[in-house]
Design a protein around this motif. Structure first.
Motif, PDB file in Angstrom:
ATOM      1  N   ALA A  70      -3.957   3.041   8.975  1.00  0.00           N
ATOM      2  CA  ALA A  70      -3.172   4.281   9.030  1.00  0.00           C
ATOM      3  C   ALA A  70      -3.307   5.469   8.081  1.00  0.00           C
ATOM      4  O   ALA A  70      -3.706   5.219   6.841  1.00  0.00           O
ATOM      5  CB  ALA A  70      -1.199   3.637   8.929  1.00  0.00           C
ATOM      6  N   GLY A  72      -1.827   8.805   6.369  1.00  0.00           N
ATOM      7  CA  GLY A  72      -1.014  10.267   6.067  1.00  0.00           C
ATOM      8  C   GLY A  72      -1.878  11.075   5.828  1.00  0.00           C
ATOM      9  O   GLY A  72      -3.171  11.817   6.900  1.00  0.00           O
ATOM     10  N   GLY A  74      -3.495  10.772   2.847  1.00  0.00           N
ATOM     11  CA  GLY A  74      -4.514  10.693   2.369  1.00  0.00           C
ATOM     12  C   GLY A  74      -4.176  10.621   0.339  1.00  0.00           C
ATOM     13  O   GLY A  74      -4.903  10.895  -0.194  1.00  0.00           O
ATOM     14  N   THR A  75      -2.838  11.367   0.048  1.00  0.00           N
ATOM     15  CA  THR A  75      -2.787  11.057  -1.280  1.00  0.00           C
ATOM     16  C   THR A  75      -2.154   9.972  -2.132  1.00  0.00           C
ATOM     17  O   THR A  75      -1.936  10.297  -3.397  1.00  0.00           O
ATOM     18  CB  THR A  75      -1.590  12.278  -1.474  1.00  0.00           C
ATOM     19  OG1 THR A  75      -0.281  11.978  -1.003  1.00  0.00           O
ATOM     20  CG2 THR A  75      -2.076  13.884  -0.654  1.00  0.00           C
ATOM     21  N   GLY A  76      -2.027   9.271  -1.045  1.00  0.00           N
ATOM     22  CA  GLY A  76      -1.972   7.333  -1.971  1.00  0.00           C
ATOM     23  C   GLY A  76      -2.795   7.643  -3.148  1.00  0.00           C
ATOM     24  O   GLY A  76      -3.593   7.663  -3.489  1.00  0.00           O
ATOM     25  N   SER A 136       3.555  15.536  -5.004  1.00  0.00           N
ATOM     26  CA  SER A 136       2.837  16.217  -3.756  1.00  0.00           C
ATOM     27  C   SER A 136       3.293  16.301  -2.711  1.00  0.00           C
ATOM     28  O   SER A 136       2.653  16.468  -1.561  1.00  0.00           O
ATOM     29  CB  SER A 136       1.826  14.857  -3.448  1.00  0.00           C
ATOM     30  OG  SER A 136       3.250  13.363  -3.237  1.00  0.00           O
ATOM     31  N   THR A 141       2.664  13.355   3.547  1.00  0.00           N
ATOM     32  CA  THR A 141       3.430  13.157   5.138  1.00  0.00           C
ATOM     33  C   THR A 141       4.762  12.033   4.681  1.00  0.00           C
ATOM     34  O   THR A 141       4.655  11.514   4.359  1.00  0.00           O
ATOM     35  CB  THR A 141       2.287  12.458   6.407  1.00  0.00           C
ATOM     36  OG1 THR A 141       1.883  11.474   5.930  1.00  0.00           O
ATOM     37  CG2 THR A 141       1.244  13.601   6.118  1.00  0.00           C
ATOM     38  N   SER A 150       8.177   6.141  -1.206  1.00  0.00           N
ATOM     39  CA  SER A 150       8.138   7.424  -2.156  1.00  0.00           C
ATOM     40  C   SER A 150       9.193   7.966  -3.061  1.00  0.00           C
ATOM     41  O   SER A 150      10.234   8.157  -3.011  1.00  0.00           O
ATOM     42  CB  SER A 150       7.450   8.865  -1.927  1.00  0.00           C
ATOM     43  OG  SER A 150       6.253   8.330  -1.819  1.00  0.00           O
TER      44      SER A 150
END
Ligand SMILES: Cc1cc2nc3c(=O)[nH]c(=O)nc-3n(C[C@H](O)[C@H](O)[C@H](O)COP(=O)(O)OP(=O)(O)OC[C@H]3O[C@@H](n4cnc5c(N)ncnc54)[C@H](O)[C@@H]3O)c2cc1C
Lengths: 484, 405
Positions: A70, A72, A74-76, A136, A141, A150
């Motif tokens: 999955a 979201g 992509g900032t992980g 972020s 998301t 988070s």
């Protein structure tokens, strides 16, 4: 082994060909998340338009035994959304409706692709907001926040994502749809909602999320204080806590971080001081007034060399801009850097910073520190130059710092997650049996091992590989988001 | 079938530490009931007959208190009341005020039953305060998760699985908890009103800047039958916590918001006021006590319509911000079945707590949609169904090992 044509067309049939990307060039946009050193191009990218299509896509994966990840925004920062070779990416970016804001019961119902900041924007007209605030937040998301559990600067007082999510609709790895949690925190039976939160996309895909909203506090007081040493600033944090005050946020920066931030955004920090603290209190006026005086007195007692009190929202914003810019700003004083996310018990802050400094000196590398002092969550930035051949040394130091946090009684990660990045360090923190039990729980959700495989728990295949160097996230380079 | 129906009583095992818990689990065979202080022994489904009872009240004591970090690790059999009195000299506490703590409930028991009190409005339940756990599984595996720091996302959070598991997944042996400062002062503002008016008043509190730590309505009736109907008369209680200097001003503003009929409870009567609330949460001897959760706005109407609620034989409490309520209702199996259905129809959840022995009414409402995952987790951690057989009947349909002898 690539996906067979028959399987590809099955996905197209299931969710509509127009919602499937199979051009390898376009798939490449999904090859990494914020941990840009790891890259894998997926076989297909699926962009379902609604929850039913997500379930249909997952059912297809289950039927054809295709691994899926999955994604979201992509900032992980731990490689959680890193695609799996021979697998598909299921992007939730098109599920971005705020389904409901209920000001009476103080909750919002969201699709997973809604950004963190959009929740507060939708709640604000009612005098409400969504508390967890990762830096972020403009782009990440709620689906990603749920997966990573988070945090943010204000989670010392208000808690993490797990404390604010009431329920989730989840597509399980077999494609069935269930609800975890419910309308209130009171739920009969084991807390599966809590297990899913922070499971880094390995137990299923969320398609709908209900969060709690809080009333916007009556007052906010913010100060910026300089100190002659990191340990003096650390003592202030201890004394604030000992006085029974729970600040909304307590953040610390060291010389290098201050220098970088000031150079980047000119927020009014004092260049050259060994340490600066940002302390914020919020709540009812009477309470804030009393406690703010106490905090100021504690700062004075520990030799504060300059105390700047935010005179209004603009000055407050400037203080935070400096704090939040520190991360990306480090790019100005060093060509490359690695970031860590380890946690130590708060009382060991001075000790860990001392040891990090020594380890840096021994390795011949500079380390800048910006961190959530209130909860001991460090973000050491290991500065290096790839061009000068320092990558391997920096990477080693960075890993050693994370493991040092564990040695001092802390954790490998406070908010960025284990993902691909730290899976191989997990045995430093947990025993074989602990990890085996986590594996059993994972198997209960995902018996076929198709849901984000290779993340969180160490695997021999993964732990033999080496990551590439850290590169700033594209959104960070363009200044849209900052790293905390 | 309950243990009482059997002729031979189960063996009681009395471990004192992690090692002896593990040995007790490994050295016994068949069904095992995990017991704390017994303050919620009958909550949830009736236990099937078991071979052994694992008495955790000997596994007690603080393992490490770190005042500077505001964390404590403690053995699960420690009564929370005792733990908090040990922490008090440091000005720290576990911020949980569940009604049965006063009766000696243990930390492990409170986690396993997902219990919480009025302060859940701000502090949540123990799920929000536990930061690390050590659990012994049915096969003797010792599994740790979490750690000693409040911020930590490494690995799956197994503490959450134990929370609300009623002793069916594993034995909680050690627990690490996040602590909060003991408030310098607390005060409670009260307003007498019937249930039907409670929501309107609560809204004014929640919409203002008062930041209450508890916001409850409780019936005047304690269910003993000789007062007004539980829905007709009661009291809104709003607790605020803070500093000596600031609290009076806050309480004044709060009272003004609630109108001239609101009063500030005298300092020496505050504890008593909340003890009366806790008494209603616990219910009396003739009661079947239902714990339920539903949207706060739906809760008063839902509660008033439960069979027997609008009588002097019931006692009611409602968390108007949390959406968590307790209804001590006249014990009647059909009425409780209807109550579960009504709560479920309103989108809520319900669980049966204390009731007269041999009551026979259902402990749980309809199974949640994720019951398949619950069963899979149960099978993964306790494949033979040794722990707490019957507790979640009919949700878990594992063949109970029952009595081996
Ligand atoms: C500059 C910068 C600053 C940051 N600051 C912070 C901070 O202050 N605090 C903090 O905690 N983090 C921070 N992060 C990390 C990151 O933003 C968070 O982890 C965020 O929650 C990720 O959200 P996302 O939508 O980008 O998820 P992604 O990166 O796309 O995915 C993250 C994980 O979630 C899974 N996932 C995504 N959506 C779903 C879904 N619907 N269902 C199931 N699984 C899903 C993915 O598989 C992956 O494992 C920062 C990152 C950057 C780049």
């Amino acid at each position: 082994m690539a996906l067979e044509a028959g399987v590809r067309s099955a996905f197209a049939r299931a969710i509509g060909a127009e919602n499937v990307i199979d051009d390898p060039v376009r798939c490449r946009s999904y090859e990494c998340d914020g941990l840009t050193g790891y890259r894998v191009v997926p076989e297909l990218v699926l962009l379902p338009r609604d929850a039913e299509a997500v379930a249909a896509a997952v059912r297809m994966c289950a039927q054809h035994k295709v691994p899926f990840v999955a994604r979201g925004a992509g900032t992980g920062l731990s490689g959680g959304a890193l695609p799996v070779a021979d697998g598909v990416v299921i992007s939730l970016s098109r599920l971005k409706r705020v389904l409901e804001v209920d000001p009476v019961n103080r909750r919002a119902v969201l699709e997973p692709g809604v950004t963190n900041l959009e929740i507060t924007a939708a709640a604000a007209p009612h005098g409400l907001y969504y508390a967890p605030d990762p830096s972020s937040q403009q782009v990440c998301t709620i689906g990603g926040n749920v997966a990573e559990n988070s945090g943010g600067a204000h989670c010392l007082k208000y808690g993490f994502t797990t404390n604010h999510v009431l329920s989730m609709e989840v597509v399980l790895p077999d494609g069935s749809v269930v609800t975890l949690g419910g309308d209130t925190a009171e739920q009969a039976g084991p807390d599966l909602r809590g297990v899913f939160l922070g499971s880094e996309g390995t137990l299923g895909i969320t398609t709908k999320i209900t969060v709690r909203l809080l009333r916007t506090p009556e007052t906010v007081r913010t100060l910026l204080a300089d100190f002659p040493s990191v340990s003096a600033a650390g003592d202030v944090v201890s004394d604030i806590v000992a006085a029974g005050i729970v600040p909304a946020a307590v953040e610390m920066m060291d010389t290098l971080a201050i220098e970088a931030a000031e150079e980047a955004v000119h927020a009014g920090y004092t260049v050259g001081v060994p340490a600066a603290l940002v302390v914020e209190l919020d709540g009812p006026v009477e309470e804030c007034d009393v406690q703010f005086e106490q905090v100021k007195a504690i700062c004075d007692k520990h030799g504060c060399t300059r105390l700047h009190i935010a005179g209004g929202p603009q000055e407050r914003a400037a203080i935070w801009r400096g704090r939040k810019a520190a991360f990306a700003a480090v790019g100005r004083i060093s060509p490359d850097y690695f970031v860590q996310d380890g946690v130590v018990p708060r009382t060991r802050l001075a000790e860990v910073l001392d040891r990090i400094a020594r380890m840096g000196r021994d390795a011949g590398l500079r380390v800048a520190n910006v961190f959530h002092a209130g909860d001991g969550n460090l973000h050491p930035l290991v500065l290096y130059s790839a061009a000068a051949g320092e990558t391997e040394r920096a990477e080693k130091l960075s890993g050693e710092i994370a493991e040092l946090c564990v040695e001092l009684g802390g954790s490998l990660s406070g908010e960025h997650g284990i993902g691909t990045d730290k899976a191989c360090s997990m045995p430093k923190m947990f025993g074989e049996d602990d990890l085996a039990v986590m594996h059993r729980v994972r198997g209960a959700f995902d018996p076929d091992g198709l849901c984000n495989p290779g993340k969180v728990l160490p695997t021999p295949r993964l732990c033999g590989e080496r990551p590439g160097r850290y590169r700033p996230h594209p959104l960070e380079e363009s200044g849209v988001i900052e790293r905390l | 079938m309950t243990a009482a129906d059997d002729t031979t009583a189960p063996t009681t095992l009395r471990p004192t530490d992690l090692r002896s818990v593990r040995e007790a689990v490994l050295d016994s065979a068949g069904g095992l009931a995990i017991a704390g202080a017994g303050t919620a022994a009958a909550w949830g489904g009736d236990l099937d007959a078991v071979d052994s009872v694992l008495d955790m009240t000997g596994v007690t004591g603080v393992i490490a208190h770190n005042p500077g970090d505001m964390t404590v690790s403690v053995h699960a059999g420690t009564p929370l009341r005792r733990l908090n009195s040990e922490l008090a000299p440091h000005g720290q506490q576990v911020s949980l005020d569940a009604a049965r703590i006063a009766r000696g409930a243990t930390v492990g028991g409170l986690v396993a039953t997902a219990d919480a009190g009025p302060a859940a409005l701000v502090h949540g339940s123990l799920r929000d305060l536990v930061i690390g756990t050590t659990v012994v599984l049915a096969d003797g595996t010792v599994a740790r998760s979490g750690g000693h720091v409040i911020k930590n996302v490494a690995g799956y959070d197994l503490a959450k699985l134990v929370h609300g598991s009623y002793g069916t997944l594993g034995v909680l042996v050690e627990v690490v908890l996040r602590l909060h400062p003991v408030p310098k002062r607390t005060t409670t503002v009260a307003l007498d009103c019937p249930l039907a008016e409670a929501s309107g008043h609560a809204r004014r509190v929640l919409d203002g800047p008062y930041e209450p730590v508890a916001l409850e309505w409780r019936s005047d009736s304690d269910g003993s039958g000789d007062g007004p109907a539980a829905t007709e008369a009661g009291r809104l209680l709003v607790r605020v916590e803070g500093t000596e200097d600031a609290l009076s001003g806050r309480a004044r503003r709060l009272r003004a918001a609630l109108g001239p009929a609101a009063t500030e409870i005298a300092a020496d009567a505050e504890a008593e006021e909340w003890a009366a609330h806790a008494e209603r949460v616990r219910g009396g001897p003739g009661h079947a006590v239902l714990r339920l959760g539903a949207l706060p706005s739906a809760l008063p109407g839902l509660l008033a319509a439960l069979p027997g609620a609008a009588t002097p034989d019931a006692a009611l409490t409602i968390g108007l911000g949390t959406g968590v309520a307790t209804a001590a209702l006249p014990a009647d199996a059909e009425a409780i079945e209807a109550a579960h259905r009504a709560v479920h129809a309103a989108g809520g959840t319900s669980a049966l707590r204390d009731r007269p022995t041999g009551f026979g009414g259902p402990a749980w409402g309809p199974a949640p949609s994720a019951v398949g995952v619950l069963k899979a987790v149960k099978t993964a951690l306790d494949p033979a169904g040794r722990f707490g057989p019957g507790r979640f009947a009919p949700w878990f349909e594992l063949t109970s090992p029952g009595r081996t002898t």
